[in-house]
Design a protein around this motif. Sequence first.
Motif: not given
Length: 454
Positions: A73-85, A419-430
């Motif tokens: 369910h967290a996979l769903y929440y990560q994408q759709n929090l505006s439906e929950m709150l 170093r003029d560098f940016v790194g970002v990442y998203f996960s849903t790691n149970g």
Amino acid sequence: MHVIKLPVASALILGAFALPALAQDNPLQKYLSVPGAMTTLPVEAAKEPWSLQFSRDARAAFENFHYQMGGDHALYYQQNLSEMLPTAYAAPHSDYIPLERAIDDSIGENVRWTTSEGEMPLSEYIVHPNHRVQGMMMIHKGKVVYEQYPGMNQMDRHAWMSPGKATVGLILALLEEEGKLDMSKDVVNYVPQLAGTNWDGISVLDAANMETGLALEETLDAIIDPSSIIVRFFAAEFGSPNPLTGEMENWLDILKTAEKLEGEEPGEVFRYSSAVTQVSVLLAENLDNMTWADLFQERVWGKVGAREDIMFHLMPDGTAVTHGLISTTLEDFGRFGLLFTPSWAATAHEDIVSDAVLERMQTAGNPEAFRRGAKFAGLTDEFGEEPKANSLQWDAVFEDGALYKHGNVGQGLYVDPARDFVGVYFSTNGYIPPYGEDRAQGFLRQAAKYLGGE
């Protein structure tokens, strides 16, 4: 795909903690047996539309502890929090600035780091089923050099989790630069709602660095104790009742009851707490006399040539849960990081983060308090080197000026201005083994060095 089928009393991993089994009479125990709490779906399932029944089941089960289990369910929440709150929006500048691509295919094979499975190249890590990365982007000298979406689509919104705290640190530094905020003064000078409580005598700087000397730390014991102030705080901001009493509580009223830690003064120990971040959100709203979404649009996002609005999800009283519940695309997440680099003009119409503000964010921390805190050892292990300090809501600042902020169930923001560098990442790691290990931060620091020719 790994399918986890564990009895209700099985051990958990929550955040950086390996947790013992919850007692059968613990009110939090019920969340483990709710369908959707465990991990049975691969992250690539989130690239396709969810079935109607799955969506309904996820919405019906939504609750803080259930969400933070990091299961299906967290996979769903990560994408759709505006439906929950309830959700507020900050709009970008009307003139969109596309980010240039200069994809470097060598990064995936040549950037390597160590995980519990051994050393591996990034190309293997990012699709490894145990780490459940959904998207990762790297930006070097203002151009996207690495971009992968193993568990989401390019235009999907995703929750930032705790990297959202970096927006709070930035706003505090901007208010200070403008002269509206004196961080040496007490929090209660700007948040009179807390006057007459144990918040008296705590400076804004100590609060911004999570060194309040109050019993608000997100420890193992606090997270599994349904009577703890932290569990009550998270329940209140999600609009859920106190898990013990069933009473609906207000987050600020809960924080007014925070107790002092015996023998510890403010500024002595870094104790990580999302609740403390929310006090700084209220401070900024009081100073600017507008909601967080509006002030962030005025000061930051309205100057950024982003593609989409930034979404701030709200508590029942309308306060933005800026310590973590922010949603954007992965690219717009990366754009926020770009503001701290020499290549800010690749995304923004104005220079938002001055040299003075950047230096303040890199140097406002207390190295001694940082080393006394529980996060020091974990961060040292994750990066293979010791960070210098935490500072203004960032988890780690390195000697070379790089900054890092981690988020629950595997999110990250790494900014390396030199170093003029940016790194970002998203996960849903149970939180149930073999999941729960996030090693992406080490790959990002190695990538910054690799691209810098080191």
